[in-house]
Design a protein around this motif. Structure first.
Motif, PDB file in Angstrom:
ATOM      1  N   HIS A   1     -48.754 -25.508 -38.727  1.00  0.00           N
ATOM      2  CA  HIS A   1     -49.885 -26.232 -38.139  1.00  0.00           C
ATOM      3  C   HIS A   1     -50.240 -27.498 -38.931  1.00  0.00           C
ATOM      4  O   HIS A   1     -50.268 -28.590 -38.359  1.00  0.00           O
ATOM      5  CB  HIS A   1     -51.102 -25.316 -37.985  1.00  0.00           C
ATOM      6  N   PRO A   2     -50.492 -27.403 -40.236  1.00  0.00           N
ATOM      7  CA  PRO A   2     -50.782 -28.648 -40.967  1.00  0.00           C
ATOM      8  C   PRO A   2     -49.587 -29.602 -40.997  1.00  0.00           C
ATOM      9  O   PRO A   2     -49.766 -30.825 -41.005  1.00  0.00           O
ATOM     10  CB  PRO A   2     -51.174 -28.185 -42.369  1.00  0.00           C
ATOM     11  N   ALA A   3     -48.377 -29.062 -40.987  1.00  0.00           N
ATOM     12  CA  ALA A   3     -47.191 -29.937 -40.945  1.00  0.00           C
ATOM     13  C   ALA A   3     -47.172 -30.732 -39.652  1.00  0.00           C
ATOM     14  O   ALA A   3     -46.892 -31.937 -39.656  1.00  0.00           O
ATOM     15  CB  ALA A   3     -45.914 -29.104 -41.088  1.00  0.00           C
ATOM     16  N   ALA A   4     -47.485 -30.076 -38.547  1.00  0.00           N
ATOM     17  CA  ALA A   4     -47.515 -30.766 -37.254  1.00  0.00           C
ATOM     18  C   ALA A   4     -48.590 -31.847 -37.235  1.00  0.00           C
ATOM     19  O   ALA A   4     -48.372 -32.933 -36.698  1.00  0.00           O
ATOM     20  CB  ALA A   4     -47.751 -29.758 -36.127  1.00  0.00           C
TER      21      ALA A   4
ATOM     22  N   LEU B   1     -38.592 -36.611 -34.176  1.00  0.00           N
ATOM     23  CA  LEU B   1     -39.653 -35.595 -34.154  1.00  0.00           C
ATOM     24  C   LEU B   1     -39.266 -34.383 -34.995  1.00  0.00           C
ATOM     25  O   LEU B   1     -40.078 -33.878 -35.782  1.00  0.00           O
ATOM     26  CB  LEU B   1     -39.941 -35.158 -32.716  1.00  0.00           C
ATOM     27  N   ALA B   2     -38.032 -33.908 -34.828  1.00  0.00           N
ATOM     28  CA  ALA B   2     -37.574 -32.727 -35.583  1.00  0.00           C
ATOM     29  C   ALA B   2     -37.512 -33.027 -37.074  1.00  0.00           C
ATOM     30  O   ALA B   2     -37.940 -32.204 -37.904  1.00  0.00           O
ATOM     31  CB  ALA B   2     -36.214 -32.267 -35.061  1.00  0.00           C
TER      32      ALA B   2
ATOM     33  N   SER C   1     -42.562 -33.802 -22.570  1.00  0.00           N
ATOM     34  CA  SER C   1     -42.785 -32.804 -23.615  1.00  0.00           C
ATOM     35  C   SER C   1     -41.580 -32.737 -24.547  1.00  0.00           C
ATOM     36  O   SER C   1     -40.490 -33.191 -24.204  1.00  0.00           O
ATOM     37  CB  SER C   1     -43.013 -31.409 -23.008  1.00  0.00           C
ATOM     38  N   ALA C   2     -41.834 -32.184 -25.695  1.00  0.00           N
ATOM     39  CA  ALA C   2     -40.767 -31.851 -26.649  1.00  0.00           C
ATOM     40  C   ALA C   2     -41.136 -30.506 -27.257  1.00  0.00           C
ATOM     41  O   ALA C   2     -42.322 -30.194 -27.418  1.00  0.00           O
ATOM     42  CB  ALA C   2     -40.641 -32.912 -27.737  1.00  0.00           C
ATOM     43  N   THR C   3     -40.134 -29.707 -27.549  1.00  0.00           N
ATOM     44  CA  THR C   3     -40.366 -28.427 -28.197  1.00  0.00           C
ATOM     45  C   THR C   3     -39.452 -28.316 -29.410  1.00  0.00           C
ATOM     46  O   THR C   3     -38.238 -28.459 -29.288  1.00  0.00           O
ATOM     47  CB  THR C   3     -40.088 -27.248 -27.235  1.00  0.00           C
ATOM     48  N   LEU C   4     -40.072 -28.116 -30.550  1.00  0.00           N
ATOM     49  CA  LEU C   4     -39.328 -27.908 -31.789  1.00  0.00           C
ATOM     50  C   LEU C   4     -39.216 -26.408 -32.022  1.00  0.00           C
ATOM     51  O   LEU C   4     -40.166 -25.662 -31.773  1.00  0.00           O
ATOM     52  CB  LEU C   4     -40.038 -28.589 -32.957  1.00  0.00           C
TER      53      LEU C   4
ATOM     54  N   PHE D   1     -47.048 -37.573 -25.635  1.00  0.00           N
ATOM     55  CA  PHE D   1     -46.705 -36.348 -24.912  1.00  0.00           C
ATOM     56  C   PHE D   1     -46.812 -35.183 -25.886  1.00  0.00           C
ATOM     57  O   PHE D   1     -46.739 -35.371 -27.102  1.00  0.00           O
ATOM     58  CB  PHE D   1     -45.297 -36.439 -24.303  1.00  0.00           C
ATOM     59  N   PRO D   2     -47.005 -33.973 -25.362  1.00  0.00           N
ATOM     60  CA  PRO D   2     -47.161 -32.827 -26.262  1.00  0.00           C
ATOM     61  C   PRO D   2     -45.863 -32.459 -26.977  1.00  0.00           C
ATOM     62  O   PRO D   2     -44.782 -32.514 -26.389  1.00  0.00           O
ATOM     63  CB  PRO D   2     -47.612 -31.694 -25.338  1.00  0.00           C
ATOM     64  N   VAL D   3     -46.021 -32.104 -28.235  1.00  0.00           N
ATOM     65  CA  VAL D   3     -44.907 -31.620 -29.045  1.00  0.00           C
ATOM     66  C   VAL D   3     -45.250 -30.179 -29.419  1.00  0.00           C
ATOM     67  O   VAL D   3     -46.152 -29.930 -30.217  1.00  0.00           O
ATOM     68  CB  VAL D   3     -44.692 -32.479 -30.310  1.00  0.00           C
ATOM     69  N   GLY D   4     -44.530 -29.252 -28.800  1.00  0.00           N
ATOM     70  CA  GLY D   4     -44.776 -27.833 -29.056  1.00  0.00           C
ATOM     71  C   GLY D   4     -43.926 -27.323 -30.198  1.00  0.00           C
ATOM     72  O   GLY D   4     -42.935 -27.946 -30.599  1.00  0.00           O
ATOM     73  N   HIS D   5     -44.317 -26.191 -30.727  1.00  0.00           N
ATOM     74  CA  HIS D   5     -43.617 -25.585 -31.858  1.00  0.00           C
ATOM     75  C   HIS D   5     -43.409 -24.106 -31.584  1.00  0.00           C
ATOM     76  O   HIS D   5     -44.365 -23.401 -31.251  1.00  0.00           O
ATOM     77  CB  HIS D   5     -44.406 -25.769 -33.154  1.00  0.00           C
TER      78      HIS D   5
END
Length: 157
Positions: free
Chosen positions: A131-134, A66-67, A108-111, A145-149
């Motif tokens: 945002h567009p990268a995500a 993900l990262a 969840s995951a948070t980058l 699952f949600p991937v937060g930034h």
């Protein structure tokens, strides 16, 4: 137009201690992941599941994917927008919930990308590119699952 890409990896379990899976605690979780022309990745289970803490576990590899994917998507967006990125790090975290039946799933995951850009005047634009990268990250689009930034921006000046 549909573009399809295919990937292949090989996996070899190296944890047979001579008695195979004769008991849950009797076998090692060690394995090697490889792909043609690449260095092998030494894997195991998380220490919680009787794995070797010195080897990568699947949960860490998912978080790493993900990262990596966000970073690569972000760098492409920056290049297209004319933003010169000169440094990028991430301190990603993830939460996995184990279920009563022995299974589990990531919740969840948070980058936490920390991006350094050359021109401070482009700070707002650089932040907006997450945002567009995500949205374009193949791996994030493939998980349920949600991937937060939580990006941070630094400048050379």
């Amino acid at each position: 137009m549909k573009l399809e890409h295919r990937y292949a990896v090989d996996l070899e379990w190296t944890g047979n201690r001579g008695t195979g899976t004769s008991g849950y605690k009797d076998y090692g979780r060690d394995h090697t992941v490889s792909a043609e022309g690449k260095h092998p990745v030494e894997g195991s289970a998380d220490r919680t599941f009787f794995g070797d803490r010195d080897r990568w576990n699947p949960e860490e590899l998912l978080l790493a994917a993900l990262a990596q994917c966000h970073m690569l998507s972000y760098l492409a967006e920056a290049a297209r927008a004319g933003v010169v990125v000169v440094g990028y790090t991430d301190a990603a975290t993830g939460v996995m919930e184990q279920t009563a039946d022995g299974g589990g799933h990531f919740t969840s995951a948070t980058l936490r990308p920390r991006v350094t850009i050359a021109d401070p005047a482009q700070a707002e634009l650089a932040m907006s590119l997450h945002h567009p990268a995500a949205e374009k990250c193949f791996i994030a689009a493939s998980v349920n699952f949600p991937v937060g930034h939580e990006p941070e921006l630094l400048t050379l000046v």
